[in-house]
Write a protein that holds these residues in place. Structure first.
Motif, PDB file in Angstrom:
ATOM      1  N   VAL A  69      -2.995  -6.161   7.343  1.00  0.00           N
ATOM      2  CA  VAL A  69      -1.675  -5.791   7.293  1.00  0.00           C
ATOM      3  C   VAL A  69      -1.024  -5.911   8.423  1.00  0.00           C
ATOM      4  CG1 VAL A  69      -0.018  -3.878   6.682  1.00  0.00           C
ATOM      5  CG2 VAL A  69      -2.197  -4.008   5.295  1.00  0.00           C
ATOM      6  N   ARG A  81       7.359   3.414  -6.341  1.00  0.00           N
ATOM      7  CA  ARG A  81       6.079   3.793  -5.824  1.00  0.00           C
ATOM      8  C   ARG A  81       6.524   4.771  -4.593  1.00  0.00           C
ATOM      9  NH1 ARG A  81       1.479  -0.858  -5.047  1.00  0.00           N
ATOM     10  NH2 ARG A  81       1.683  -1.566  -7.209  1.00  0.00           N
ATOM     11  N   TRP A  85       6.340  13.798  -4.359  1.00  0.00           N
ATOM     12  CA  TRP A  85       6.278  15.344  -3.689  1.00  0.00           C
ATOM     13  C   TRP A  85       7.295  15.096  -2.348  1.00  0.00           C
ATOM     14  CZ3 TRP A  85       1.981  12.459  -4.252  1.00  0.00           C
ATOM     15  CH2 TRP A  85       1.458  11.683  -2.985  1.00  0.00           C
TER      16      TRP A  85
ATOM     17  N   ARG B 170      -3.639   4.272  -7.343  1.00  0.00           N
ATOM     18  CA  ARG B 170      -3.855   3.457  -6.519  1.00  0.00           C
ATOM     19  C   ARG B 170      -2.598   2.921  -5.932  1.00  0.00           C
ATOM     20  NH1 ARG B 170      -3.673  -1.706  -6.982  1.00  0.00           N
ATOM     21  NH2 ARG B 170      -3.365  -1.572  -9.272  1.00  0.00           N
ATOM     22  N   LYS B 171      -1.409   2.682  -6.714  1.00  0.00           N
ATOM     23  CA  LYS B 171      -0.513   1.913  -6.121  1.00  0.00           C
ATOM     24  C   LYS B 171       0.228   2.932  -5.057  1.00  0.00           C
ATOM     25  CE  LYS B 171       0.664  -0.232 -10.481  1.00  0.00           C
ATOM     26  NZ  LYS B 171       1.450  -0.024 -11.742  1.00  0.00           N
ATOM     27  N   LEU B 172       0.127   4.321  -5.244  1.00  0.00           N
ATOM     28  CA  LEU B 172       0.748   5.014  -3.923  1.00  0.00           C
ATOM     29  C   LEU B 172      -0.305   4.957  -2.894  1.00  0.00           C
ATOM     30  CD1 LEU B 172       1.301   8.278  -5.669  1.00  0.00           C
ATOM     31  CD2 LEU B 172       3.032   6.539  -5.160  1.00  0.00           C
ATOM     32  N   GLU B 174      -1.743   2.238  -1.709  1.00  0.00           N
ATOM     33  CA  GLU B 174      -1.507   0.679  -1.335  1.00  0.00           C
ATOM     34  C   GLU B 174      -0.132   0.704  -0.548  1.00  0.00           C
ATOM     35  OE1 GLU B 174      -3.134  -2.376  -4.606  1.00  0.00           O
ATOM     36  OE2 GLU B 174      -0.654  -2.064  -4.295  1.00  0.00           O
ATOM     37  N   VAL B 175       0.758   1.900  -0.899  1.00  0.00           N
ATOM     38  CA  VAL B 175       1.814   2.121  -0.033  1.00  0.00           C
ATOM     39  C   VAL B 175       1.745   2.415   1.434  1.00  0.00           C
ATOM     40  CG1 VAL B 175       4.161   3.433   0.359  1.00  0.00           C
ATOM     41  CG2 VAL B 175       3.513   2.710  -1.861  1.00  0.00           C
ATOM     42  N   LYS B 177      -1.333   1.819   2.624  1.00  0.00           N
ATOM     43  CA  LYS B 177      -1.947   0.683   3.283  1.00  0.00           C
ATOM     44  C   LYS B 177      -0.969  -0.335   4.060  1.00  0.00           C
ATOM     45  CE  LYS B 177      -6.666   1.043   1.134  1.00  0.00           C
ATOM     46  NZ  LYS B 177      -7.299   0.733   0.112  1.00  0.00           N
ATOM     47  N   ILE B 178       0.095  -0.559   3.388  1.00  0.00           N
ATOM     48  CA  ILE B 178       1.141  -1.389   3.790  1.00  0.00           C
ATOM     49  C   ILE B 178       1.683  -0.882   5.116  1.00  0.00           C
ATOM     50  CG2 ILE B 178       3.580  -1.901   3.650  1.00  0.00           C
ATOM     51  CD1 ILE B 178       1.906  -3.996   1.896  1.00  0.00           C
ATOM     52  N   ILE B 190      -1.115  11.113   1.384  1.00  0.00           N
ATOM     53  CA  ILE B 190      -1.006  10.720   0.197  1.00  0.00           C
ATOM     54  C   ILE B 190      -2.053  11.483  -0.704  1.00  0.00           C
ATOM     55  CG2 ILE B 190      -1.159   8.817  -1.561  1.00  0.00           C
ATOM     56  CD1 ILE B 190      -0.371   6.894   0.946  1.00  0.00           C
ATOM     57  N   ALA B 194      -1.170  14.322  -3.665  1.00  0.00           N
ATOM     58  CA  ALA B 194      -1.366  13.795  -4.861  1.00  0.00           C
ATOM     59  C   ALA B 194      -2.246  14.597  -5.640  1.00  0.00           C
ATOM     60  CB  ALA B 194      -1.417  12.329  -4.886  1.00  0.00           C
TER      61      ALA B 194
END
Lengths: 241, 278
Positions: A69, A81, A85, B170-172, B174-175, B177-178, B190, B194
């Motif tokens: 990244v 996304r 919370w 998994r989508k959260l 990834e955010v 990870k970006i 996260i 969650a």
């Protein structure tokens, strides 16, 4: 700015997502990647973002090969996304080390002034996607990757957000890669359109649009181009069996 | 900018909304107490006319009187206090162990394949089967009781933490990870938030089991506590004492659960659920 050299992605089960992609993107350019589903265009974007590093070939940013990244890259997904919370303002500053005034600035620039303290559950789909755009912008990325960002929105919200993206491009001179299956969207926003075809996907054609932005959505030249793209995607004749 | 006109004003009349919430709450409470009150009146009446024999099922007024007597002579507070103390310590130990083990097993696939089969095997042992062993090891004092309660609390909390962490979108992730988050930062920013809803569900069912085990522990050998009052009532032929203890358990169980539930709705006010939409 961004160079993609002979990049291929093969999945562990032997299937190939796309192969031999070569593309070089100039600074401030808006590139549309167009293709029918299954041609690997979203996978390509994941590779470019650094989320997926099991690929062959080279991805270079400013001439330096990257395999992870990169801080110059921001990504906007198909879904907002957002962290449910966190309040809107906290979601926007999610990628920052500490809270600062930048979050408020981007909140304003996506047109959500006054919504700082709302939670994602109180937002409409379009508003949530605006927050996601602000969150991606807050780290000042020079390259913005968008993976079908407006495909889940209704037609009017979609047009508003396309205009918002255009404003952002004019204001911050970002380099933008937009993966989409919406031909009108690419014609409205992009300087160059890359058409991927086949399974595994390969670059089939590259089109340049010289008309200045903002463009009229009903432009005749663009309509002609749409016809051409439909031809290229092999979508003009319908077989009814 | 042209976008501003498209979004409605965010200001809501907070105060009116709150008042409305209170009146619906009061109405619900009133509705919920109708049936218990009718039953109590019927019980009192039937006891008074002698349909229920007083040496088996004394009237509510007698039970209330016995509770009041205990409160006045102070024994009520002693027994309640020691029971709550055992429950609290056991709950704390069980939860702490579950959080540590559950977080590891949930996040690291290796830890899961190493530890989870063993933990699942232990889980299938009915927890009361540990009692003789714990008494043998630790005697009939406080430690064996607290450990028994901790064992009871551990499993529901553990299970919910693991499934909560493994169920994080998994989508959260990834955010995160970006933005180049480290593993620790991913967990902190996260994964843990969650997994919080699931963790709180685990806490509540853990507390329920904790109450079960505190009774079991006190039935088996104690000289104080509400569970001891149950045994004492049985041995001295005083049904009012037994029923008083049961009522105490009901009240305390409800109160502790309400505390956790209050904590839950405080911590999870961001959730978009049917309950909160109303």
């Amino acid at each position: 700015m961004l160079a993609i050299e002979n990049v291929s992605r093969t999945f562990s089960n032997g299937e190939t997502g796309f192969k031999h992609i070569n593309l070089s993107v100039n600074e401030g350019e808006v590139i549309g990647i167009l293709g029918t589903s299954g041609c690997g265009k979203s996978t390509l974007l994941r590779v470019l973002s650094g989320l997926d590093h099991h690929y062959e070939g080279h991805v270079k940013i400013d001439g330096v090969a990257v395999k992870a990244v990169h801080e110059k890259v921001g990504m906007i997904f198909q879904e907002p996304r957002l962290m449910p919370w966190l309040k809107v303002i906290e979601n926007i500053s999610f990628g920052l080390e500490e809270k600062d005034a930048k979050a408020v600035h981007y909140l304003e620039s996506v047109g959500l002034t006054g919504f700082d303290n709302h939670y994602p559950k109180d937002l409409s789909g379009g508003m949530a996607q605006r927050v996601a755009i602000a969150r991606a912008l807050v780290t000042n990325p020079e390259i913005l990757l968008l993976d079908e960002p407006f495909s889940a929105l209704d037609a009017f919200t979609k047009m508003q957000l396309q205009d918002l993206l255009l404003e952002i491009w004019q204001k911050y001179h970002s380099t933008i890669l937009l993966v989409t299956h919406d031909i009108d969207e690419t014609l409205y926003l992009c300087d160059r359109i890359i058409i991927l075809r086949g399974q595994p996907g390969e670059i089939y054609e590259e089109l340049k649009i010289n008309a200045c932005k903002p463009r009229a959505r009903g432009d005749l030249e663009l309509a002609k181009m749409k016809e051409q793209i439909l031809h290229l995607l092999d979508l003009t004749h319908v077989d009814i069996k | 900018m042209s976008m501003k006109a498209t979004v409605a004003s965010p200001k809501i009349e907070e105060k009116r909304k709150k008042n409305l919430q209170w009146s619906t709450k009061a109405r619900n409470a009133a509705l919920g107490s109708i049936v218990p009150i009718i039953l109590m009146i019927a019980w009192e009446y039937l006891s008074g006319t002698g349909v229920f024999p007083p040496h088996l099922l004394p009237a509510p007024s007698i039970i209330f009187q016995s509770l009041l007597n205990m409160a006045v002579d102070g024994s009520l507070w002693g027994h309640t206090g020691i029971t709550l103390y055992r429950l609290f310590i056991g709950f704390l130990i069980g939860t702490a162990a579950a959080v540590v083990v559950g977080a590891g097993v949930g996040y690291f696939a290796k830890a899961e394949s190493l530890f989870d089969p063993l933990i699942q095997a232990f889980r299938s042992i009915p927890s009361l089967a540990w009692v003789p062993l714990f008494i043998l090891w630790m005697g009939i004092g406080e430690p064996s009781k607290v450990v028994l309660i901790a064992v009871g609390v551990f499993f529901p909390v553990y299970l919910n933490i693991v499934s909560g962490i493994q169920g994080v979108d998994r989508k959260l992730i990834e955010v995160g990870k970006i933005y180049n988050f480290s593993s620790l930062k991913l967990i902190k920013r996260i994964i843990l938030p969650a997994a919080l809803p699931s963790f709180l569900v685990g806490l509540r069912s853990g507390l329920g089991l904790g109450w079960m085990f505190v009774v079991a522990a006190e039935l088996m050998g104690a000289s104080t506590g509400i569970g001891y009052l149950l045994v004492y009532g049985q041995n001295t032929y005083s049904p009012e004492l037994i029923i008083s203890s049961i009522v105490l358990f009901a009240i305390l169980g409800k109160i502790t659960d309400s505390i956790l539930k209050g904590l839950e709705s405080k911590a999870l006010h961001w959730q978009d659920t049917i309950e909160r939409k109303a």
